[in-house]
Motif scaffolding. Sequence first.
Motif: not given
Length: 326
Positions: A150, A152, A295, A301, A303
């Motif tokens: 991810s 985020s 990130y 974003d 997730s």
Amino acid sequence: MRNLSLIFSLLIYCFVFSQNDKVGINTETPSAMLDILTKGNTDATKALEIHNSSNTELLKVTNDGKVGINIGTNTPAGVLHINSEGIKNIRHQNLPVLNATDFTPPFNNLGLTSTGNAVSIPSTVKYLYYQNGNIFPATYDSTNNTGGFSLSNTNQYINLPIRNDVGLKGNTIGITFGTDATATVNSQTVNNVQYITIPEPGVYLFEFYGTARCNRFNNTQTYTFNGQIEVNTIFASASGTTYTTDTIFRGRLDGMRNDSGSTFNTSYSLANPQTLTVAYQTTQANQKVALFFNYAGGDNDFSRDECLFNIPAGANFSYYFIISKL
């Protein structure tokens, strides 16, 4: 009796014994314990010559100061001319052992050309080249766009491993590889950090290039924005299992693009090259370093675990890493 007188006269003619126990050959004023003066002034004039029992010339010293060893009847072509055919030419014994860091002037790397002339041997370039020929992580499912990472959380660090596998194309530095089951990066916990260890202190140039991409999760999400996401490619050094950022390169992911960089509206896709270049000096042996992806922020974003380092269209790797010792 006459023959004895002749021999004695020749000895007196050739040798002069001075009062201070010096011996001169062809000179009445020897300046050393044994002083030989040549009778000719050409390069081929010999001041000293030694033969073996087979009457083969073993050693000679000429008028111009050249020494020939095992060269037969030839005239020495250099100040020291050695023919090593069939034998060891020079053997050193009980010399001091120098460490690699001592190979600095006045110690030089010397070699010979095909004509026997001494030359300086160029230093071997010390480098490591690693090329990851698969998508990363290997768990990524391109059908459902799952199993990646991810983007985020600014406190999440994705380790980009440099391994001793088929992707290792060269390693003359002698770098070793390892894994920390648990480590911290800037005080954040990261598991299974695959690191490399630099054996010798020195200055190194690190270059990283990879292509990051995020696809819509499980082919169910709808992304309609075409903004940007900021990401960090991070070079970190370790003390034990504690990694601290040394250099950060800020990059970005542009929205609505496919592998070739063209606008792609049917699904949201990010594919942008991420780079890092850093000159790094280590002053201790066996320094641990590692690479991370992170990130940093942006318009949106991801997730879900829908991001990866992919192999762009026309390419054959997802990222590569080069180290060269300066």
